[in-house]
Design an enzyme around this catalytic site. Structure first.
Site, mmCIF file in Angstrom:
data_model
loop_
_atom_site.group_PDB
_atom_site.id
_atom_site.type_symbol
_atom_site.label_atom_id
_atom_site.label_comp_id
_atom_site.label_asym_id
_atom_site.label_seq_id
_atom_site.Cartn_x
_atom_site.Cartn_y
_atom_site.Cartn_z
ATOM 1 N N GLY A 99 1.017 -1.330 0.231
ATOM 2 C CA GLY A 99 -0.097 0.439 0.427
ATOM 3 C C GLY A 99 0.900 1.626 -0.234
ATOM 4 O O GLY A 99 1.912 1.476 0.548
ATOM 5 N N LEU A 117 -1.688 6.918 2.571
ATOM 6 C CA LEU A 117 -0.952 8.035 3.326
ATOM 7 C C LEU A 117 -0.094 6.747 4.226
ATOM 8 O O LEU A 117 0.560 7.515 4.580
ATOM 9 C CB LEU A 117 -1.830 8.847 4.192
ATOM 10 N N ALA A 118 -0.681 6.085 4.296
ATOM 11 C CA ALA A 118 -0.114 5.348 6.248
ATOM 12 C C ALA A 118 1.084 4.323 4.878
ATOM 13 O O ALA A 118 2.012 4.264 5.884
ATOM 14 C CB ALA A 118 -1.400 4.067 6.144
ATOM 15 N N ARG A 130 -21.377 12.738 12.061
ATOM 16 C CA ARG A 130 -21.110 11.631 10.833
ATOM 17 C C ARG A 130 -22.484 11.149 11.678
ATOM 18 O O ARG A 130 -23.654 10.903 10.447
ATOM 19 C CB ARG A 130 -20.335 10.952 10.372
HETATM 20 C C1 LIG Z 1 -14.003 10.763 -0.140
HETATM 21 C C2 LIG Z 1 -13.088 10.920 0.356
HETATM 22 C C3 LIG Z 1 -13.356 11.582 1.534
HETATM 23 C C4 LIG Z 1 -11.906 11.749 2.426
HETATM 24 N N1 LIG Z 1 -11.729 13.054 3.379
HETATM 25 C C5 LIG Z 1 -11.371 12.568 4.195
HETATM 26 C C6 LIG Z 1 -10.946 13.731 4.909
HETATM 27 O O1 LIG Z 1 -11.354 14.684 4.473
HETATM 28 N N2 LIG Z 1 -9.522 13.908 6.064
HETATM 29 C C7 LIG Z 1 -9.654 12.552 6.583
HETATM 30 O O2 LIG Z 1 -9.653 12.852 7.690
HETATM 31 N N3 LIG Z 1 -10.200 11.217 5.975
HETATM 32 C C8 LIG Z 1 -10.270 11.113 4.582
HETATM 33 N N4 LIG Z 1 -11.440 10.337 4.380
HETATM 34 C C9 LIG Z 1 -10.868 9.027 4.873
HETATM 35 C C10 LIG Z 1 -9.286 8.637 4.094
HETATM 36 O O3 LIG Z 1 -9.280 9.629 2.354
HETATM 37 C C11 LIG Z 1 -9.130 7.066 4.021
HETATM 38 O O4 LIG Z 1 -9.730 7.120 5.491
HETATM 39 C C12 LIG Z 1 -7.359 7.470 4.577
HETATM 40 O O5 LIG Z 1 -6.923 8.245 2.868
HETATM 41 C C13 LIG Z 1 -7.126 5.566 4.150
HETATM 42 O O6 LIG Z 1 -5.506 5.968 3.991
HETATM 43 P P1 LIG Z 1 -4.336 4.721 3.968
HETATM 44 O O7 LIG Z 1 -3.905 4.558 3.708
HETATM 45 O O8 LIG Z 1 -5.112 3.441 4.843
HETATM 46 O O9 LIG Z 1 -4.867 3.318 2.114
HETATM 47 P P2 LIG Z 1 -5.317 3.912 1.276
HETATM 48 O O10 LIG Z 1 -5.574 5.337 0.606
HETATM 49 O O11 LIG Z 1 -6.505 3.207 0.627
HETATM 50 O O12 LIG Z 1 -4.090 3.285 0.339
HETATM 51 C C14 LIG Z 1 -4.408 1.812 0.038
HETATM 52 C C15 LIG Z 1 -2.857 1.417 -0.723
HETATM 53 O O13 LIG Z 1 -3.364 0.061 -0.045
HETATM 54 C C16 LIG Z 1 -2.890 -0.760 -2.428
HETATM 55 N N5 LIG Z 1 -3.374 -2.046 -2.143
HETATM 56 C C17 LIG Z 1 -4.342 -2.426 -1.690
HETATM 57 N N6 LIG Z 1 -4.580 -3.438 -1.444
HETATM 58 C C18 LIG Z 1 -3.723 -3.935 -2.541
HETATM 59 C C19 LIG Z 1 -2.674 -5.354 -2.035
HETATM 60 N N7 LIG Z 1 -3.982 -5.906 -2.263
HETATM 61 N N8 LIG Z 1 -1.892 -5.320 -3.296
HETATM 62 C C20 LIG Z 1 -0.763 -4.604 -3.014
HETATM 63 N N9 LIG Z 1 -1.642 -3.262 -2.507
HETATM 64 C C21 LIG Z 1 -2.448 -2.721 -2.352
HETATM 65 C C22 LIG Z 1 -3.636 0.544 -2.740
HETATM 66 O O14 LIG Z 1 -2.790 0.618 -4.247
HETATM 67 C C23 LIG Z 1 -2.836 1.837 -2.107
HETATM 68 O O15 LIG Z 1 -2.100 2.276 -2.135
HETATM 69 C C24 LIG Z 1 -11.640 10.301 2.947
HETATM 70 C C25 LIG Z 1 -12.483 9.184 2.590
HETATM 71 C C26 LIG Z 1 -12.961 9.288 1.215
HETATM 72 C C27 LIG Z 1 -14.138 8.319 0.581
#
Ligand SMILES: Cc1cc2nc3c(=O)[nH]c(=O)nc-3n(C[C@H](O)[C@H](O)[C@H](O)COP(=O)(O)OP(=O)(O)OC[C@H]3O[C@@H](n4cnc5c(N)ncnc54)[C@H](O)[C@@H]3O)c2cc1C
Ligand code: FES
Lengths: 664, 248
Positions: free
Chosen positions: A40, A43-44, A337
């Site tokens: 992934g 952000l994380a 929410r």
């Molecule tokens: C429209 C929208 C607006 C939002 N606005 C806000 C906000 O204003 N403030 C806030 O705090 N939060 C907000 N959120 C929530 C927030 O954006 C998400 O919870 C957060 O960005 C998730 O980040 P993440 O790094 O955990 O995962 P993601 O950003 O979902 O990244 C997942 C990553 O994993 C990879 N991946 C997944 N499965 C696999 C696999 N099997 N093999 C290889 N790679 C894989 C993907 O390619 C991607 O790179 C919003 C969400 C949405 C839907």
């Protein structure tokens, strides 16, 4: 089995600092030999991969996207919280901690949440140093706004594109580590299995999506930062590709899925317009700062609006029900929410919905336009401004704050929200549940870590706005790169993990068989059609409100649908080529199991809390009724094809008093 | 509404491609990609291979979607990505041609899907500020003029879709590269590395085989985020400055 969260001892406000300074370290010369897989680049993941590489570990990073920059995080709009107290409005680490615990309806772990609030401040510093162009005041300092569920202004933002700017910051840090040779980046690679050796996570099987080839990757430890599973519902605000597969395949290898029933339904989304839709669009919650939510009081008005004979503007003030302001005078339009979403559902269920489908309420900016216009006229020394002038000036202010959101709304609906009130309705947005992790963000599988939306950690039963970006970056930059050392410091004698081990061969075969099986069915229905049907079941029975009877029925429906999928799905092409339908099929197959787990969890939890509203458990006024006596636990599900097994982590509240959440 | 689509199909960079003609029944409220979904569901019902196209957020922010529609990257509307384009802008009975980005540095993978990793490599060459996690000072320790932050933001809003390259007769990536250079170079945090950044990013851009800029400004016209070509002028100045500077 009772789960142990491995929380450090000591006072809440000292736990993390003490722990961090006494944690086991890995010496630089050893770090160079130790390999970490990060799945992934949201952000994380991007933050974790970059930071681990900066610390000296050898990192292999994976994304199914064509570039790390496309992760779903890019779409976050509204902002990111941090307890900076730059506005001097009484914010503090404790207040952010408290708001998060309360907002989560007392279903999260105190120690994790406090740590989150502590490191929130570092995130802003880090992002500014990376060049994230946050909004600023005229004096050049950082600007803030407020978000639902809190009474201070602690949200930092970059217009309506906060996620984009934060992700680009993390992506750029990651790119720097790639160019330095510290991170090996695998784009268009999808993790399809977790490899365990002697009980520890030691690698993954990934499919090269361009060639279809299955590839083996070994490492001393594996981090999943693969995002949330909101797309179980088919229609959600998540990006089309967001899925549960990485996490779910880990569950199939023994990791536990925690609190799967907690789904966040976001109150301000563009309503569904037709059957062909595959994606819903969020209108940032920040709009509730200035927009007032209402429906017409009288059914005649509702009908006239639905038939296109009247618009929202034709309804006089006295005939409008600003139901959030009426029911929750203390927080008004800024209630959390879950509360706002349920209130919209009630208004529509009672027949006050304002579009053809009856599933929409108004979000109205006319008061804000007048308020801002009057103040702008005053500061520009315009005496006795006309109503038109006030409107013009006020519209300018609103455009500066929310311009891109208003444009997006107009593009999608064809209506101009500066003139007509917006129409909104709740939609699935975020999943609080995720892989169970302890204080170190380690799952119950040793060496397997989970970060960001993929874990269940900090938001309890309901997440506050602008806290997901905070948690993803906290995990990635400031928590996981250090806590992972607790595991890796015991691995310095472990040689490079060989992918010739039989466990890799077994996992590869397992994956291959699954792909072949899907392709061999050659049935009559598309992957999409199964996904859509699953979504309907989940939304109807496990959505904004649930009851035991419906959930039991839904469980059987999902099981039947799963059986049908495995006997009647049609996927064209082969596994040895670029085949997007095959990718989708694997993900939907996993959703069909995940969905059942969500239903089971919702059935188990005989209470209403946060995003989980059981119709049987509510107060006479219709508010959620928690049961702290029996349900103050984290549920963690071990998958089993016939009867998944529930494990529990008891939640102890030593620093906050459990109260009925009230926003009245 | 009934539409005729002429869609580009191609099995890989080294295979020959061709247009395929399809009829599709669409609704004016659909987005362009929803219309493509309908077409693909129809193909699948006939057990045919659907048209491969890239998409993810469907909100105009991830930069995945990339179709040349009737000869224009992202279609007829300015400031709009393919996923945000709605069918109400087309006429009943219209014929629409749909092609992939065409550029030497974006080889075709399948149908409308192209390889844009060259963009990643340009960023890797220097599109960042060299700061490790935990090294930062307080976020408010440097005040930045609101207008300047706004200008940096305008450049930073690039979604990396590659429409600028597809629009350019020379297949140049100047707008993409200049946008990142401007974003970082305008901010005090990014100023320190500005000169070396400009050089290494421009060199990488050339190495990837992107063409030169001949000031047609097609990139600006088709950029869905309306990024200004003034960024290119700024990059050129900085590049000249850094080259001359390093010869001293
Ligand atoms: C429209 C929208 C607006 C939002 N606005 C806000 C906000 O204003 N403030 C806030 O705090 N939060 C907000 N959120 C929530 C927030 O954006 C998400 O919870 C957060 O960005 C998730 O980040 P993440 O790094 O955990 O995962 P993601 O950003 O979902 O990244 C997942 C990553 O994993 C990879 N991946 C997944 N499965 C696999 C696999 N099997 N093999 C290889 N790679 C894989 C993907 O390619 C991607 O790179 C919003 C969400 C949405 C839907
Ligand atoms: S699909 Fe994300 S920009 Fe179009």
């Amino acid at each position: 089995m009772a789960l142990n969260a491995n929380e450090p001892k000591g006072n809440l406000d000292e736990k993390w600092t003490k722990y961090r300074s006494t944690m086991n370290l890995v010496a630089p010369n050893n770090k160079r030999r130790i390999e970490v897989i990060v799945v992934g680049t949201g952000l994380a993941g991007a933050a974790a991969a970059a930071t681990l590489a900066e610390l000296g570990y050898k990192v292999k990073c994976f994304t199914f996207h064509d570039s790390p920059r496309r992760a779903h995080s890019i779409a976050a709009q509204g902002g990111i919280n941090a307890a900076k107290n730059y506005q001097n409005d009484g914010d503090s680490v404790y207040r952010l901690f408290y708001d998060t615990i309360k907002g989560g309806d007392y279903r999260s772990r105190e120690s994790n949440v406090h740590r989150l609030a502590e490191v929130s401040r570092n995130i802003i510093d880090q992002a500014v140093a990376q060049g994230v162009p946050f909004a600023r005041e005229y004096g050049g300092l950082l600007a803030n706004r407020s978000f639902g569920g809190v009474q201070v202004s602690r949200t930092f933002y970059a217009r309506g594109q906060t996620g984009q700017q934060l992700l680009l910051g993390a992506y750029q840090s990651l790119s720097r580590q790639i160019s330095l040779g510290n991170v090996e980046m695998f784009n268009r690679h999808e993790m399809l299995d977790l490899v365990k050796i002697d009980g520890k996570a030691r690698g993954i099987i990934a499919r090269n999506l361009l060639t279809g080839k299955l590839e083996r990757f070994g490492a001393h430890s594996v981090v999943l930062a693969s995002g949330g599973y909101g797309n179980v519902f088919y229609l959600s605000t998540n990006a089309m590709g967001s899925n549960v597969t990485a996490a779910w395949r880990a569950v199939k290898r023994g990791a536990y899925m925690a609190n799967p029933c907690y789904t966040q339904i976001h109150p301000t989304c563009i309503p569904v317009s037709g059957e062909y839709q595959s994606k819903l669009t969020l209108m940032s919650e920040s709009l509730r700062n200035d927009g007032r939510v209402w429906v017409p009081k009288m059914k005649e008005d509702v009908m006239a609006i639905r038939e296109g004979k009247k618009t929202g503007n034709d309804i006089p003030e006295g005939d409008r029900d600003y139901y959030l302001e009426r029911r929750y005078p203390a927080f008004g339009n800024l209630v959390p929410r879950d509360v706002a979403s349920r209130a919209a559902k009630i208004a529509c269920d009672e027949g006050h919905g304002v579009n053809k489908t009856g599933l929409a309420v108004f979000l109205d900016f006319s008061s804000a336009i007048i308020r801002y216009g009057t103040s702008a006229a005053h500061s520009q020394n315009i005496h006795n401004p006309s109503a038109a002038k006030i409107k013009e000036l006020g519209t300018e202010v609103i455009a500066a704050k929310y311009g891109n959101l208003f444009e997006m709304y107009e593009k999608i609906t064809g209506e101009n929200p500066y003139i007509l009130p917006m129409k909104i309705y709740p939609a699935v947005h975020y999943t609080m549940g995720g892989l169970w992790v302890d204080y170190n963000l380690e799952t119950n599988v040793p060496g397997l870590f989970a970060a960001g939306e993929a874990n269940f950690s900090d938001h309890g039963a309901n997440r506050l706005g602008a806290s997901a970006l905070m948690q993803g970056l906290a995990d990635g930059y400031f928590v996981l790169p250090y806590t992972i050392g607790q595991f890796l410091s015991n691995e310095i004698r472990t040689p490079k993990i060989s992918t010739d081990a039989p466990e890799f061969a077994e996992a590869e075969k397992n994956t291959k068989d699954k792909l072949e099986k899907i392709l061999s069915i050659k049935g009559n229905h598309t992957v999409e059609s199964f996904h859509r049907r699953l979504g309907k079941i989940m939304w109807e029975y496990c959505g904004m409100s649930r009851n035991a009877e419906g959930l039991k029925k839904a469980r059987q429906m999902v099981r039947d649908l799963r059986a049908e999928f495995w006997s009647d799905v049609f996927v064209p092409g082969t596994a040895e080529e670029f085949n997007p339908e095959l990718e989708k099929a694997g993900r939907v197959a996993d959703f069909l199991e995940m969905g059942e787990t969500m239903i089971l969890d919702a059935l188990d939890r005989n209470e209403s809390c946060g995003g989980h509203f059981r119709e049987e458990y509510k107060s006479p006024e219709g508010e959620a009724k928690r049961n702290d006596e029996d349900y103050a636990y984290v549920s963690a599900w071990e998958w089993d094809d016939t009867e998944p097994i529930l494990h529990k982590e008891e939640l102890k509240f030593e620093n906050v008093e459990l109260k009925t959440r009230s926003y009245k | 509404m009934k539409l005729t689509l002429k869609v580009w199909r191609q099995n890989g960079a080294n295979e020959p491609g061709r247009f395929e003609t399809h009829q599709v029944e669409a609704d004016e409220h659909m987005s362009f990609l929803e219309m493509m979904d309908v077409l693909n569901e129809g193909l699948l019902a006939e057990k045919k291979t659907p048209i491969a196209f890239e998409h993810d957020c469907r909100e105009g922010i991830c930069g995945s979607c990339n179709m040349v529609i009737n000869g224009r990257p992202h279609g007829p509307n300015s400031g709009t990505t393919t996923c945000q384009l709605h069918m109400r802008y087309f006429k009943d009975g219209e014929t629409i041609t749909i092609e992939p980005w065409r550029a030497k540095s974006f080889p075709i993978i399948k149908d409308l899907v192209v390889d844009r990793t060259s963009f990643d490599r340009i960023i890797q060459a220097g599109g960042y500020i060299s700061v490790n996690t935990g090294q930062a000072q307080d976020g408010n320790s440097i005040a930045i003029e609101k207008d300047l932050a706004g200008q940096a933001f305008d450049a930073a809003t690039c979604i990396g879709c590659g429409a600028c390259v597809a629009a350019c007769p020379n297949g140049s990536a100047m707008l993409f590269t200049a946008a990142k250079i401007a974003h970082l170079g305008l901010l005090p945090q990014g100023e320190v590395e500005h000169k070396t950044r400009v050089q290494s990013m421009v060199n990488q851009m050339d190495e990837e085989g992107f063409g030169a800029c001949s000031n047609t400004a097609a990139c600006e016209a088709d950029c869905p985020k309306e990024i200004s070509i003034t960024n290119i002028a700024m990059m050129n100045r900085a590049y000249m400055g850094s080259v001359l500077g390093s010869q001293k």
